[in-house]
Scaffold this active site. Structure first.
Site, PDB file in Angstrom:
ATOM      1  N   MET A   1     -11.234  -9.954  -2.878  1.00  0.00           N
ATOM      2  CA  MET A   1     -10.683 -10.882  -1.890  1.00  0.00           C
ATOM      3  C   MET A   1      -9.675 -10.245  -0.934  1.00  0.00           C
ATOM      4  O   MET A   1      -9.053 -10.940  -0.132  1.00  0.00           O
ATOM      5  CB  MET A   1     -10.032 -12.083  -2.590  1.00  0.00           C
ATOM      6  CG  MET A   1     -10.973 -12.859  -3.477  1.00  0.00           C
ATOM      7  SD  MET A   1     -12.422 -13.413  -2.570  1.00  0.00           S
ATOM      8  CE  MET A   1     -13.408 -14.013  -3.934  1.00  0.00           C
ATOM      9  N   CYS A   2      -9.497  -8.943  -0.997  1.00  0.00           N
ATOM     10  CA  CYS A   2      -8.577  -8.257  -0.086  1.00  0.00           C
ATOM     11  C   CYS A   2      -9.230  -8.033   1.272  1.00  0.00           C
ATOM     12  O   CYS A   2     -10.400  -7.659   1.353  1.00  0.00           O
ATOM     13  CB  CYS A   2      -8.147  -6.915  -0.678  1.00  0.00           C
ATOM     14  SG  CYS A   2      -6.927  -7.070  -1.969  1.00  0.00           S
ATOM     15  N   HIS A   3      -8.459  -8.256   2.309  1.00  0.00           N
ATOM     16  CA  HIS A   3      -8.939  -8.022   3.671  1.00  0.00           C
ATOM     17  C   HIS A   3      -8.856  -6.534   4.000  1.00  0.00           C
ATOM     18  O   HIS A   3      -7.889  -5.873   3.617  1.00  0.00           O
ATOM     19  CB  HIS A   3      -8.072  -8.791   4.677  1.00  0.00           C
ATOM     20  CG  HIS A   3      -8.204 -10.268   4.573  1.00  0.00           C
ATOM     21  ND1 HIS A   3      -7.505 -11.008   3.650  1.00  0.00           N
ATOM     22  CD2 HIS A   3      -8.962 -11.147   5.268  1.00  0.00           C
ATOM     23  CE1 HIS A   3      -7.824 -12.283   3.793  1.00  0.00           C
ATOM     24  NE2 HIS A   3      -8.707 -12.396   4.763  1.00  0.00           N
TER      25      HIS A   3
ATOM     26  N   ASP B   1      -6.974  11.739 -15.321  1.00  0.00           N
ATOM     27  CA  ASP B   1      -8.281  12.406 -15.264  1.00  0.00           C
ATOM     28  C   ASP B   1      -8.144  13.923 -15.287  1.00  0.00           C
ATOM     29  O   ASP B   1      -8.894  14.607 -15.985  1.00  0.00           O
ATOM     30  CB  ASP B   1      -9.030  11.972 -14.001  1.00  0.00           C
ATOM     31  CG  ASP B   1     -10.357  12.697 -13.854  1.00  0.00           C
ATOM     32  OD1 ASP B   1     -11.172  12.646 -14.800  1.00  0.00           O
ATOM     33  OD2 ASP B   1     -10.571  13.337 -12.808  1.00  0.00           O
TER      34      ASP B   1
ATOM     35  N   MET C   1      -1.239  -5.283  -2.321  1.00  0.00           N
ATOM     36  CA  MET C   1      -2.366  -4.795  -3.125  1.00  0.00           C
ATOM     37  C   MET C   1      -2.688  -3.344  -2.793  1.00  0.00           C
ATOM     38  O   MET C   1      -3.084  -2.572  -3.672  1.00  0.00           O
ATOM     39  CB  MET C   1      -3.599  -5.683  -2.937  1.00  0.00           C
ATOM     40  CG  MET C   1      -3.400  -7.110  -3.437  1.00  0.00           C
ATOM     41  SD  MET C   1      -2.754  -7.222  -5.123  1.00  0.00           S
ATOM     42  CE  MET C   1      -4.034  -6.430  -6.056  1.00  0.00           C
ATOM     43  N   GLU C   2      -2.502  -2.958  -1.546  1.00  0.00           N
ATOM     44  CA  GLU C   2      -2.731  -1.567  -1.160  1.00  0.00           C
ATOM     45  C   GLU C   2      -1.732  -0.645  -1.843  1.00  0.00           C
ATOM     46  O   GLU C   2      -2.094   0.431  -2.330  1.00  0.00           O
ATOM     47  CB  GLU C   2      -2.668  -1.427   0.363  1.00  0.00           C
ATOM     48  CG  GLU C   2      -3.867  -1.997   1.092  1.00  0.00           C
ATOM     49  CD  GLU C   2      -3.975  -3.518   1.113  1.00  0.00           C
ATOM     50  OE1 GLU C   2      -5.059  -4.015   1.457  1.00  0.00           O
ATOM     51  OE2 GLU C   2      -2.995  -4.219   0.787  1.00  0.00           O
TER      52      GLU C   2
END
Length: 157
Positions: A74-76, A127, A112-113
């Site tokens: 749902m992120c633009h 990793d 969110m970014e």
């Protein structure tokens, strides 16, 4: 409280931001990774077989911030104007703290970014060093602050 990502039938939707004003948006997030002394020393001494761990994590954090809308439904998609990273060493704890700040001029926030950047950066460290220490712990991924938009300013206390 009505969730903005659900329509009247409770189906998921992407929020319509077309009527929002373009404003300056900035967010900072951080997270920690704890590891063994051996893994910490390999990173500090830049002797990891996969290459320069912290430099690679910084690049990954930037990429993670830029690709957020591709992995969080749902992120633009946003035109980011800045992604800045900082890594702080915690020698006694054998840990690193990754801090990511993201900025844009847009209609929706960049929290969110920033959080995605931190997550991807820390996962990259894991990793690259997992052959030495599979017991590493990624913790405390949090939003530190945000500015811009109708919800105003937030600073973690």
């Amino acid at each position: 409280m009505k969730l903005s990502h659900l329509d009247e039938k409770n189906h998921p939707k992407m929020v319509d931001v077309s009527d929002k004003n373009i404003t300056s948006r900035i967010a900072t997030a951080s997270g920690m990774i704890y590891m063994s002394q051996e893994a910490f020393d390999v990173i500090k001494n830049n002797t990891a077989k996969k290459g320069p761990v912290l430099q690679t994590a910084i690049i990954a954090a930037i990429m993670g911030a830029k690709k957020t809308s591709e992995i969080i439904p749902m992120c633009h998609p946003l035109m980011l104007s800045k992604v800045e990273t900082n890594i702080v060493e915690f020698v006694k704890e054998c840990a690193f703290k990754l801090i990511v700040t993201v900025k844009c001029e847009g209609k929706t926030g960049v929290e969110m970014e920033a959080l995605s950047g931190v997550s991807i950066g820390l996962l990259t460290i894991y990793d690259m060093i997992k052959a030495i220490d599979k017991s590493m712990r990624i913790t405390d991924i949090v939003l530190e602050s945000k500015e811009g938009g109708k919800s105003g300013k937030f600073v973690r206390s």
